[in-house]
Enzyme design. Structure first.
Site, short mmCIF file in Angstrom:
data_model
loop_
_atom_site.label_atom_id
_atom_site.label_comp_id
_atom_site.label_asym_id
_atom_site.label_seq_id
_atom_site.Cartn_x
_atom_site.Cartn_y
_atom_site.Cartn_z
N HIS A 147 1.93 4.15 -3.03
CA HIS A 147 1.87 5.62 -2.90
C HIS A 147 3.20 6.24 -3.33
O HIS A 147 3.23 7.21 -4.10
CB HIS A 147 1.61 6.00 -1.44
CG HIS A 147 0.20 5.83 -0.99
ND1 HIS A 147 -0.88 6.22 -1.74
CD2 HIS A 147 -0.31 5.35 0.18
CE1 HIS A 147 -2.01 5.97 -1.07
NE2 HIS A 147 -1.68 5.44 0.09
N HIS B 226 0.83 -1.20 0.00
CA HIS B 226 0.00 0.00 0.00
C HIS B 226 0.87 1.26 0.00
O HIS B 226 0.69 2.16 -0.84
CB HIS B 226 -0.91 -0.03 1.23
CG HIS B 226 -1.87 1.12 1.31
ND1 HIS B 226 -3.22 0.99 1.05
CD2 HIS B 226 -1.68 2.44 1.62
CE1 HIS B 226 -3.80 2.16 1.19
NE2 HIS B 226 -2.90 3.05 1.55
N GLU B 227 1.81 1.33 0.94
CA GLU B 227 2.64 2.53 1.05
C GLU B 227 3.66 2.61 -0.10
O GLU B 227 3.97 3.70 -0.58
CB GLU B 227 3.35 2.55 2.41
CG GLU B 227 2.41 2.58 3.61
CD GLU B 227 1.42 3.74 3.58
OE1 GLU B 227 1.75 4.80 3.00
OE2 GLU B 227 0.30 3.58 4.11
#
Length: 217
Positions: A30, A26-27
């Site tokens: 980003h 997820h990170e």
């Protein structure tokens, strides 16, 4: 003995492994998308990595285990470095939840393949892990799209606020976490965010299974 954790004790190893993978992707998503739009802030801080230890917030991880919801360390983004500020911000915000949806989709494919398309609740460790991994990633996808700060869904919708709307809403952002706690931990859950999860989680899971069953069988 009362249940202290949000998940059965025997599921905790699978849950923690799933969280480390889900939070990391997820990170990382980003950070990768930010870099694609010209912002190297996350890369310079070592966040363009799938190493879970650069992304995981210990308190946030424990909150998932105990309360059923939590967080990772937010990926730093400098909007002023973005080539296309509004478009970049929207894509960066969506990248995290979409990565979780993709992880769930891939895991469903593996699950359907190894179970030959049958609906099994076998005690096999891999199957047990995949069930937890899939559900967790679908929940993270939906959860992060809730339009409450500092979640990704809020970052998306706030890009379309007028300056006047932003100035009015900004003072309320500090209360967002309290609002979420009230919604998540009180009977309000059953009439607010609860139905969203109850409808979307099984619907997405069923849709993914149907896709792979058509492809593989």
């Amino acid at each position: 003995m009362p249940q202290f954790f949000a998940y059965p004790l025997e599921e905790l190893p699978y849950l923690i492994i799933s969280l480390l993978i889900a939070f990391s992707f997820h990170e990382w998503a980003h950070a990768l998308t930010a870099l694609a739009f010209g912002d190297d802030t996350a890369k310079n801080e070592g966040r363009l990595s799938l190493n879970p230890f650069v992304h995981v917030d210990i308190i946030g991880l424990l909150m998932v285990v105990i309360a059923g919801f939590g967080w990772a360390r937010p990926t730093p983004v400098n909007r002023f470095k973005l080539k296309h500020r509004r478009l970049g911000s929207v894509f960066i915000s969506l990248a995290g939840p979409i990565s979780n949806l993709l992880l769930a989709f891939i895991a469903v494919g593996v699950l359907v393949f190894i179970t030959n398309g049958t609906d099994t609740t076998s005690g096999d460790a891999l199957i047990s892990f995949l069930y937890i991994f899939i559900r967790l990633n679908i929940v993270l996808f939906i959860f992060n799209l809730i339009p409450l700060p500092p979640l990704d869904g809020y970052q998306v919708v706030s890009e379309f606020f007028t300056q006047r709307m932003k100035s009015r809403i900004q003072p309320l952002e500090q209360y967002a976490f309290l609002i979420f706690l009230i919604l998540a931990l009180t009977p309000l859950y059953d009439i607010t965010i609860g139905p969203i999860f109850n409808i979307l989680v099984p619907s997405l899971l069923t849709g993914m299974v149907d896709i792979f069953q058509m492809i593989l069988f």
